[in-house]
Scaffold this motif. Sequence first.
Motif, PDB file in Angstrom:
ATOM      1  N   MET A   1       1.022  -1.334   0.071  1.00  0.00           N
ATOM      2  CA  MET A   1       0.135  -0.074  -0.100  1.00  0.00           C
ATOM      3  C   MET A   1       0.842   1.232  -0.189  1.00  0.00           C
ATOM      4  N   TYR A   2       0.421   2.399   0.081  1.00  0.00           N
ATOM      5  CA  TYR A   2       1.115   3.630   0.007  1.00  0.00           C
ATOM      6  C   TYR A   2       0.748   4.475   1.345  1.00  0.00           C
ATOM      7  N   ALA A   3       1.708   4.864   1.902  1.00  0.00           N
ATOM      8  CA  ALA A   3       1.404   5.644   3.176  1.00  0.00           C
ATOM      9  C   ALA A   3       1.514   7.154   2.718  1.00  0.00           C
ATOM     10  N   LEU A   4       0.516   7.910   2.973  1.00  0.00           N
ATOM     11  CA  LEU A   4       0.346   9.425   2.771  1.00  0.00           C
ATOM     12  C   LEU A   4       0.898  10.241   3.963  1.00  0.00           C
ATOM     13  N   LEU A   5       2.371  10.852   3.635  1.00  0.00           N
ATOM     14  CA  LEU A   5       2.839  11.621   4.707  1.00  0.00           C
ATOM     15  C   LEU A   5       2.870  12.984   4.600  1.00  0.00           C
ATOM     16  N   PRO A   6       1.929  13.872   5.498  1.00  0.00           N
ATOM     17  CA  PRO A   6       1.761  15.289   5.299  1.00  0.00           C
ATOM     18  C   PRO A   6       2.909  16.005   5.429  1.00  0.00           C
ATOM     19  N   GLN A   7       3.099  17.058   4.646  1.00  0.00           N
ATOM     20  CA  GLN A   7       4.432  18.051   4.671  1.00  0.00           C
ATOM     21  C   GLN A   7       4.101  19.239   5.227  1.00  0.00           C
ATOM     22  N   TYR A   8       4.244  19.228   6.440  1.00  0.00           N
ATOM     23  CA  TYR A   8       4.032  20.788   7.307  1.00  0.00           C
ATOM     24  C   TYR A   8       5.085  21.567   6.935  1.00  0.00           C
ATOM     25  N   PRO A   9       4.632  23.037   6.919  1.00  0.00           N
ATOM     26  CA  PRO A   9       5.617  24.107   6.785  1.00  0.00           C
ATOM     27  C   PRO A   9       6.684  23.945   7.805  1.00  0.00           C
ATOM     28  N   ASP A  10       6.221  23.577   9.112  1.00  0.00           N
ATOM     29  CA  ASP A  10       7.265  23.723  10.157  1.00  0.00           C
ATOM     30  C   ASP A  10       6.708  22.972  11.200  1.00  0.00           C
ATOM     31  N   GLU A  11       7.752  22.563  12.370  1.00  0.00           N
ATOM     32  CA  GLU A  11       7.368  21.590  13.188  1.00  0.00           C
ATOM     33  C   GLU A  11       6.113  22.079  14.191  1.00  0.00           C
ATOM     34  N   LYS A  12       5.687  23.246  14.212  1.00  0.00           N
ATOM     35  CA  LYS A  12       4.526  23.704  15.275  1.00  0.00           C
ATOM     36  C   LYS A  12       3.134  23.311  14.406  1.00  0.00           C
ATOM     37  N   THR A  13       3.272  23.523  13.160  1.00  0.00           N
ATOM     38  CA  THR A  13       2.053  23.192  12.425  1.00  0.00           C
ATOM     39  C   THR A  13       1.609  21.809  12.301  1.00  0.00           C
ATOM     40  N   VAL A  14       0.717  21.245  12.903  1.00  0.00           N
ATOM     41  CA  VAL A  14       0.357  19.757  12.787  1.00  0.00           C
ATOM     42  C   VAL A  14      -1.084  19.510  12.260  1.00  0.00           C
ATOM     43  N   CYS A  15      -1.913  20.464  11.602  1.00  0.00           N
ATOM     44  CA  CYS A  15      -2.829  20.118  11.123  1.00  0.00           C
ATOM     45  C   CYS A  15      -3.137  20.395   9.655  1.00  0.00           C
ATOM     46  N   GLY A  16      -3.928  19.649   8.795  1.00  0.00           N
ATOM     47  CA  GLY A  16      -4.034  19.866   7.616  1.00  0.00           C
ATOM     48  C   GLY A  16      -4.602  21.208   7.313  1.00  0.00           C
ATOM     49  N   THR A  17      -4.570  21.575   5.770  1.00  0.00           N
ATOM     50  CA  THR A  17      -5.365  22.775   5.247  1.00  0.00           C
ATOM     51  C   THR A  17      -5.515  22.339   3.997  1.00  0.00           C
ATOM     52  N   PRO A  18      -6.439  23.126   3.434  1.00  0.00           N
ATOM     53  CA  PRO A  18      -6.866  22.954   1.853  1.00  0.00           C
ATOM     54  C   PRO A  18      -5.703  23.252   1.280  1.00  0.00           C
ATOM     55  N   GLY A  19      -5.138  22.129   0.259  1.00  0.00           N
ATOM     56  CA  GLY A  19      -3.927  22.119  -0.523  1.00  0.00           C
ATOM     57  C   GLY A  19      -2.918  21.741   0.217  1.00  0.00           C
ATOM     58  N   GLN A  20      -3.121  20.840   1.115  1.00  0.00           N
ATOM     59  CA  GLN A  20      -2.106  20.341   1.758  1.00  0.00           C
ATOM     60  C   GLN A  20      -1.164  19.348   1.008  1.00  0.00           C
ATOM     61  N   LYS A  21       0.140  19.683   1.185  1.00  0.00           N
ATOM     62  CA  LYS A  21       0.974  18.775   0.464  1.00  0.00           C
ATOM     63  C   LYS A  21       1.153  17.379   1.139  1.00  0.00           C
ATOM     64  N   VAL A  22       1.322  16.144   0.350  1.00  0.00           N
ATOM     65  CA  VAL A  22       1.528  14.937   1.008  1.00  0.00           C
ATOM     66  C   VAL A  22       2.629  14.374  -0.092  1.00  0.00           C
ATOM     67  N   VAL A  23       3.320  13.283   0.793  1.00  0.00           N
ATOM     68  CA  VAL A  23       4.383  12.517   0.038  1.00  0.00           C
ATOM     69  C   VAL A  23       3.715  10.969   0.230  1.00  0.00           C
ATOM     70  N   GLY A  24       3.523  10.298  -1.274  1.00  0.00           N
ATOM     71  CA  GLY A  24       3.188   9.173  -0.929  1.00  0.00           C
ATOM     72  C   GLY A  24       4.632   8.115  -1.149  1.00  0.00           C
ATOM     73  N   ARG A  25       4.504   7.145   0.009  1.00  0.00           N
ATOM     74  CA  ARG A  25       5.547   6.135   0.058  1.00  0.00           C
ATOM     75  C   ARG A  25       4.933   4.852  -0.181  1.00  0.00           C
ATOM     76  N   PRO A  26       5.772   3.856  -1.141  1.00  0.00           N
ATOM     77  CA  PRO A  26       5.298   2.316  -0.876  1.00  0.00           C
ATOM     78  C   PRO A  26       5.759   1.870   0.310  1.00  0.00           C
ATOM     79  N   VAL A  27       4.672   1.038   0.927  1.00  0.00           N
ATOM     80  CA  VAL A  27       5.275   0.544   2.284  1.00  0.00           C
ATOM     81  C   VAL A  27       4.334  -0.955   2.316  1.00  0.00           C
TER      82      VAL A  27
END
Length: 72
Positions: A1-27
Amino acid sequence: MYALLPQYPDEKTVCGTPGQKVVGRPVYAFLINLDSQGISEFGINWTAERFICVDMVTGEIITNIEKPDEKE
């Protein structure tokens, strides 16, 4: 399957927003159902299931299973 890992702008931002970027990794994913009421709705849930994912590219292991020495 693929895991979707959110790409946050910094370590303090931990919630998604519209247009959130993610990286898909095969796992490789191993799901362990801990629901004592029978079969739960399938999916990764932090309270009902435990999981182990092994990144197929890097071999990194991602899990929500605590190590015995990390319990409070």
